[in-house]
Design a protein around this motif. Structure first.
Motif, PDB file in Angstrom:
ATOM      1  N   UNK A 350      -1.423  13.325  -5.068  1.00 36.69           N
ATOM      2  CA  UNK A 350      -0.600  12.752  -4.021  1.00 36.69           C
ATOM      3  C   UNK A 350      -1.150  13.145  -2.649  1.00 36.69           C
ATOM      4  N   UNK A 351      -1.726  14.360  -2.580  1.00 35.61           N
ATOM      5  CA  UNK A 351      -2.292  14.824  -1.316  1.00 35.61           C
ATOM      6  C   UNK A 351      -3.742  14.399  -1.178  1.00 35.61           C
ATOM      7  N   UNK A 352      -4.200  13.583  -2.118  1.00 42.38           N
ATOM      8  CA  UNK A 352      -5.555  13.049  -2.024  1.00 42.38           C
ATOM      9  C   UNK A 352      -6.636  14.023  -2.430  1.00 42.38           C
ATOM     10  N   UNK A 353      -6.239  15.151  -3.036  1.00 41.05           N
ATOM     11  CA  UNK A 353      -7.223  16.131  -3.484  1.00 41.05           C
ATOM     12  C   UNK A 353      -7.866  15.664  -4.779  1.00 41.05           C
ATOM     13  N   UNK A 354      -9.088  16.149  -5.044  1.00 39.91           N
ATOM     14  CA  UNK A 354      -9.689  15.811  -6.341  1.00 39.91           C
ATOM     15  C   UNK A 354      -8.820  16.338  -7.471  1.00 39.91           C
ATOM     16  N   UNK A 355      -8.939  15.659  -8.569  1.00 39.01           N
ATOM     17  CA  UNK A 355      -8.114  15.978  -9.731  1.00 39.01           C
ATOM     18  C   UNK A 355      -8.435  17.389 -10.242  1.00 39.01           C
ATOM     19  N   UNK A 356      -7.494  18.295 -10.230  1.00 41.11           N
ATOM     20  CA  UNK A 356      -7.770  19.634 -10.774  1.00 41.11           C
ATOM     21  C   UNK A 356      -7.834  19.596 -12.303  1.00 41.11           C
ATOM     22  N   UNK A 357      -8.406  20.648 -12.836  1.00 45.38           N
ATOM     23  CA  UNK A 357      -8.555  20.699 -14.295  1.00 45.38           C
ATOM     24  C   UNK A 357      -7.217  20.975 -14.985  1.00 45.38           C
ATOM     25  N   UNK A 358      -7.201  20.629 -16.256  1.00 45.79           N
ATOM     26  CA  UNK A 358      -6.025  20.998 -17.068  1.00 45.79           C
ATOM     27  C   UNK A 358      -6.117  22.474 -17.423  1.00 45.79           C
ATOM     28  N   UNK A 359      -5.046  23.171 -17.189  1.00 44.93           N
ATOM     29  CA  UNK A 359      -5.051  24.603 -17.514  1.00 44.93           C
ATOM     30  C   UNK A 359      -4.267  24.811 -18.807  1.00 44.93           C
ATOM     31  N   UNK A 360      -4.993  24.761 -19.904  1.00 47.49           N
ATOM     32  CA  UNK A 360      -4.312  24.940 -21.193  1.00 47.49           C
ATOM     33  C   UNK A 360      -4.070  26.408 -21.472  1.00 47.49           C
ATOM     34  N   UNK A 361      -5.030  27.242 -21.018  1.00 45.32           N
ATOM     35  CA  UNK A 361      -4.900  28.682 -21.276  1.00 45.32           C
ATOM     36  C   UNK A 361      -4.216  29.322 -20.074  1.00 45.32           C
ATOM     37  N   UNK A 362      -2.964  29.681 -20.295  1.00 46.87           N
ATOM     38  CA  UNK A 362      -2.176  30.318 -19.248  1.00 46.87           C
ATOM     39  C   UNK A 362      -1.467  31.506 -19.863  1.00 46.87           C
ATOM     40  N   UNK A 363      -0.938  32.368 -19.033  1.00 48.99           N
ATOM     41  CA  UNK A 363      -0.244  33.554 -19.558  1.00 48.99           C
ATOM     42  C   UNK A 363       0.831  33.124 -20.552  1.00 48.99           C
ATOM     43  N   UNK A 364       1.532  32.071 -20.197  1.00 46.82           N
ATOM     44  CA  UNK A 364       2.620  31.570 -21.032  1.00 46.82           C
ATOM     45  C   UNK A 364       2.126  31.139 -22.420  1.00 46.82           C
ATOM     46  N   UNK A 365       1.061  30.343 -22.428  1.00 47.45           N
ATOM     47  CA  UNK A 365       0.577  29.846 -23.720  1.00 47.45           C
ATOM     48  C   UNK A 365      -0.075  30.961 -24.518  1.00 47.45           C
ATOM     49  N   UNK A 366      -0.759  31.871 -23.812  1.00 46.42           N
ATOM     50  CA  UNK A 366      -1.378  33.013 -24.510  1.00 46.42           C
ATOM     51  C   UNK A 366      -0.286  33.843 -25.177  1.00 46.42           C
ATOM     52  N   UNK A 367       0.799  34.069 -24.433  1.00 43.06           N
ATOM     53  CA  UNK A 367       1.894  34.883 -24.954  1.00 43.06           C
ATOM     54  C   UNK A 367       2.503  34.244 -26.200  1.00 43.06           C
ATOM     55  N   UNK A 368       2.786  32.951 -26.099  1.00 41.42           N
ATOM     56  CA  UNK A 368       3.380  32.268 -27.257  1.00 41.42           C
ATOM     57  C   UNK A 368       2.425  32.284 -28.446  1.00 41.42           C
ATOM     58  N   UNK A 369       1.138  32.068 -28.148  1.00 46.47           N
ATOM     59  CA  UNK A 369       0.151  32.026 -29.229  1.00 46.47           C
ATOM     60  C   UNK A 369       0.040  33.383 -29.901  1.00 46.47           C
ATOM     61  N   UNK A 370      -0.006  34.455 -29.083  1.00 50.13           N
ATOM     62  CA  UNK A 370      -0.100  35.804 -29.645  1.00 50.13           C
ATOM     63  C   UNK A 370       1.116  36.116 -30.495  1.00 50.13           C
ATOM     64  N   UNK A 371       2.282  35.744 -29.967  1.00 49.37           N
ATOM     65  CA  UNK A 371       3.527  35.992 -30.694  1.00 49.37           C
ATOM     66  C   UNK A 371       3.495  35.280 -32.045  1.00 49.37           C
ATOM     67  N   UNK A 372       3.026  34.039 -31.998  1.00 45.89           N
ATOM     68  CA  UNK A 372       2.966  33.232 -33.223  1.00 45.89           C
ATOM     69  C   UNK A 372       2.026  33.877 -34.238  1.00 45.89           C
ATOM     70  N   UNK A 373       0.837  34.228 -33.763  1.00 49.70           N
ATOM     71  CA  UNK A 373      -0.156  34.830 -34.655  1.00 49.70           C
ATOM     72  C   UNK A 373       0.363  36.163 -35.194  1.00 49.70           C
ATOM     73  N   UNK A 374       1.017  36.933 -34.308  1.00 46.31           N
ATOM     74  CA  UNK A 374       1.558  38.233 -34.730  1.00 46.31           C
ATOM     75  C   UNK A 374       2.558  38.088 -35.854  1.00 46.31           C
ATOM     76  N   UNK A 375       3.550  37.221 -35.647  1.00 48.19           N
ATOM     77  CA  UNK A 375       4.593  37.035 -36.664  1.00 48.19           C
ATOM     78  C   UNK A 375       3.978  36.484 -37.949  1.00 48.19           C
TER      79      UNK A 375
END
Lengths: 505, 289
Positions: A350-375
């Motif tokens: 909307x601000x005319x900036x180049x398209x930023x990348x998709x951030x799939x790896x974030x603290x949130x997703x890492x946390x959920x993934x670790x929790x899942x793998x742990x359980x």
């Protein structure tokens, strides 16, 4: 070509507009000048048929999930004589749950707890990555509603035909169509209810009982219950379930952040929107791509307008993407005016900036993934090292101890041996922690401090065990002792810590 | 309620007109079906009122046209349970007491049934699980029996009681009041002798002197070595279990002015089959002979 399409859209849009108007005005319009009504009328949703990538994905998911639901009870799994041969079965009367090679006892219900935790964390994980994927594709409410809508479309026609039919006065033809629709719905609902029972009773036996009308009253009751709820929820309640009954839409946004992929109307590209009029406003450089055809609204199963932004009612089924892409293609404009995108990307563009990348790896997703793998790891470990025997020892409370004529102290225990295999087993029960003590099993030959006990296949064997401490041994009020159960053939061993009680000193 | 409908600028939703510190509430009304569901629940409760007992009055409650009551239900459930037990009860009735342990199913049924009867009738004195109570209520889980610990002896005791004057076949015995017969010294000596039987005498001389007193006065019932007798309910005096306490003072007291326990005859209150089950249960507590 494109004109034709647009004209057709407009004709259906008129009806849509009227519906929207009714909807908007419903709280106030009907009673203008007076207090607002406290309860809102239901605005019936007539979703239009749509084609495209996401519709195909949805059909695939629907087919797969329904196939799993209806077919899994029919998979056979040989467990030897005397055991049910259904691969997935929850056997309430004999207190067992079967899942292929896994057999769960009531004592091991924590596996179910683990499974529910995995399901919850998995849901959180997927939601934080790509929004309400569950709601849009996999939730039973969505799947069955989709199925019921498909039937509705087959019998009553598409959106416009259905709207016309509902407006028509009563006629034999209308009655016939409605009756056919509800008949098929009830049939599907009955099969759904019946399949549910098959997870709790042997499927072929159940079908045989049903066909010959020899099924138990409770079976009919439950099938009736699930038939009714399926028919009600998928046929009548539909989006009302998601909007008003389900708790998940109310808090799922807590898993969202600005990098979550959600079904988004690209406002910066679509606005200013407006009807397309030849020679008047068809200069794309001066206007937005949205021609306000409301195709996205017409196909929406929950009857909302995605262009209003993210909202509670949106189940992210992405059908509006398909509908809009269809229109954009016909207009010769680039697709994906409505698309899966993140909020961060939208702001940047909307601000005319180049398209930023998709951030799939974030603290949130890492946390959920670790929790899942742990359980999952804990559960897998539990499963791999699952004992096929177990021992429970209950120290008798009445009396806590008995003084015998020669001054010995005797304690009673109820010992339960859990044999989780399909063959009869002989165990050695031994006792340690109290020098000089002897163990007796009621009505069983004893051999000092170890005794052979038999446990029938797949059952709990209960024995009354008595331990005697000689008078000379000072036991005190409470003395720790250990019972050990060994399978001499398999080498499995379990222990149980208990106490030996004596008189106060 | 406001007369003018106000719309929230951001969402386009109407407000309820209520305002708290500048915060306004959006009017997002519940769907009508929600209200109708609520009405349906009220209707359901009304139907319930008519069908089932509902409205209490001073001495009871409305009965409801179905005539259901929890009392009727429990009666029916009990009848069903009794019907299910019938086979076993008949088995208990037809089987000799001594033969019951040979039939595992019957034995288990008798134990469970006996346990229930025991907890209802016997546990107030003998304690749950036969754990006994101080002051003359014997432990039934040990291997010490005053009147015999065989199945038949237990059945006899339960049926006719002990020193229960209303029953002609009751078990009777009475220890004389030796306080009126023996001197203080003699009582002291015989108490020392009794202690010596379980190796606990403090005063060997007195114990020696007490031996003669014992032979003259006590051996007739308690046996020459204090081994006791089931025929007269005389306790064994050489073991570690003491009904009225095992200290010297306790023994002196019991010799001087003996206490005698009384147990009712249960034949009038419990039927013969229940008593059979009781005998099996008590016998199985851990000391049955």
């Amino acid at each position: 070509m494109s004109d034709e399409i647009v004209v057709e859209e407009v004709s259906s849009v008129r009806e849509q507009k009227e519906a929207l108007k009714r909807r908007e005005e419903a709280p106030a319009g009907a009673t203008a000048g007076r207090d607002q009504p406290l309860y809102a009328d239901r605005v019936k949703v007539y979703p239009r048929k749509v084609w495209g990538t996401f519709r195909r994905l949805k059909w695939a998911a629907l087919g797969l999930l329904l196939a799993i639901y209806y077919l899994v009870p029919w998979i056979r799994w040989d467990r030897g004589p005397g055991a049910p041969d259904q691969a997935v079965l929850i056997d309430m009367p004999s207190r067992r749950a079967y899942f292929f090679f896994i057999e769960i006892w009531p004592q091991e219900v924590y596996y179910l707890t683990g499974l529910l935790i995995l399901a919850a964390v998995g849901l959180f994980f997927v939601t934080s990555l790509a929004g309400r994927v569950w709601c849009g594709y996999a939730c039973p409410q969505t799947v069955w509603t989709d199925l019921f809508m498909w039937v509705e479309r087959l019998v009553e026609g598409d959106r416009n035909a259905r709207m016309r039919l509902d407006r028509q006065p009563f006629s034999v033809g209308k009655l016939a169509r409605k009756a056919t629709k509800h008949g098929i719905w009830l049939l599907i609902a009955f099969v759904t209810g019946g399949a549910w029972i098959m997870y709790f009773k042997d499927a072929p036996t159940l079908v045989h009982e049903l066909v010959t009308f020899r099924a138990a009253e409770s079976v009919w009751l439950f099938i009736g219950l699930f038939t009714f709820t399926t028919y009600l929820l998928a046929g009548w309640a539909r989006e009302q379930v998601c909007t008003y009954m389900c708790p998940w839409p109310r808090f799922q946004a807590a898993m969202f952040d600005e990098d979550t992929l959600i079904v988004t109307y690209q406002r910066w590209r679509g606005e200013p929107r407006g009807k397309l009029k030849k020679g008047e406003n068809d200069d794309w450089s001066k206007r937005g791509d949205c021609i306000d055809c409301k195709a996205c609204v017409a196909v929406c199963p929950t009857g909302i307008d995605i262009r209003d932004g993210q909202q509670l009612e949106c189940i992210n089924c992405a059908l509006c993407i398909d509908a809009c892409n269809d229109v954009m293609a016909k207009l010769g404009r680039p697709g994906e005016l409505i698309t899966y995108d993140t909020e961060a990307n939208q702001i940047a563009q909307e601000q005319g900036n180049p398209r930023p990348r998709y951030k799939l790896i974030r603290i949130r997703t890492i946390f959920y993934a670790l929790l899942f793998v742990g359980v999952a790891t804990v559960m897998l470990g539990q499963l791999l090292f699952r004992n096929t025997l177990d021992i429970n020892v209950l120290h008798d409370r009445n009396p806590l101890f008995v003084t015998l004529s020669n001054g010995d102290i005797r304690n009673g225990y109820t010992v339960k041996l859990l044999n989780k295999t399909r063959e009869q087993r002989t165990f050695v029960l031994s006792f340690a922690g109290l020098p000089g003590a002897t163990m007796d099993v009621l009505e069983h030959p004893a051999d000092g401090d170890a005794v052979l006990l038999i446990a029938a296949p797949d059952s709990v064997a209960t024995y009354d065990v008595q331990v005697r401490a000689p008078r000379s041994e000072s036991v005190g009020e409470s003395h720790p002792v250990t019972f050990t159960l060994t399978d001499p053939y398999k080498g499995e061993t379990v222990t149980y810590k208990s106490v030996f009680r004596g008189p106060e000193r | 309620m406001p007369t003018k409908i106000e719309k929230d600028a951001v969402t386009g939703t109407q407000t309820t007109g209520h305002e708290w510190d500048g915060i306004k509430e959006l009017n997002t009304p519940l769907p009508k079906w929600w209200l109708y569901t609520f009405y349906a629940c009220i209707l359901w409760s009304l139907v319930y009122w008519v069908l089932y007992p509902a409205i209490p009055y001073i001495t009871g409650a409305t009965r409801g046209i179905l005539g259901w009551s929890s009392r009727t239900q429990i009666t029916e459930q009990l009848a069903t349970a009794h019907a299910a037990q019938a086979e076993y009860l008949k088995g208990i009735h037809d089987t000799q007491l001594a033969a019951i342990p040979d039939n595992p199913k019957l034995f288990e049924f008798a134990r469970r049934g006996g346990e229930v009867a025991f907890n209802d009738n016997c546990a107030p004195c003998h304690g749950v699980g036969g754990s006994g109570n101080p002051g003359g209520f014997p432990v039934l889980a040990d291997d010490v029996w005053l009147w015999g610990g065989t199945l038949a002896a237990i059945q006899q005791t339960v049926t006719h009681g002990i020193r229960w004057s209303d029953d002609a076949d009751t078990r009777v015995s009475e220890m004389p009041t030796f306080g009126e017969i023996l001197s203080h010294d003699e009582i002291n000596n015989v108490a020392e002798y009794v202690l010596s039987l379980s190796g606990r005498a403090d005063d060997p001389k007195a114990a020696e002197a007490g031996a003669q007193v014992f032979t003259d006065n006590c051996a007739a019932c308690h046996g020459d070595k204090g081994q006791g007798s089931h025929d007269v309910g005389a306790p064994r005096l050489s073991d570690a279990v003491w009904l009225y306490g095992g200290t010297k003072a306790d023994i002196v007291s019991q010799v001087t002015k003996p206490k005698h326990g009384v147990m009712p005859a249960w034949s009038g209150r419990l039927d013969a089959d229940t008593i059979k089950m009781l005998a099996v249960y008590v016998h199985s507590l851990g000391g049955g002979k």
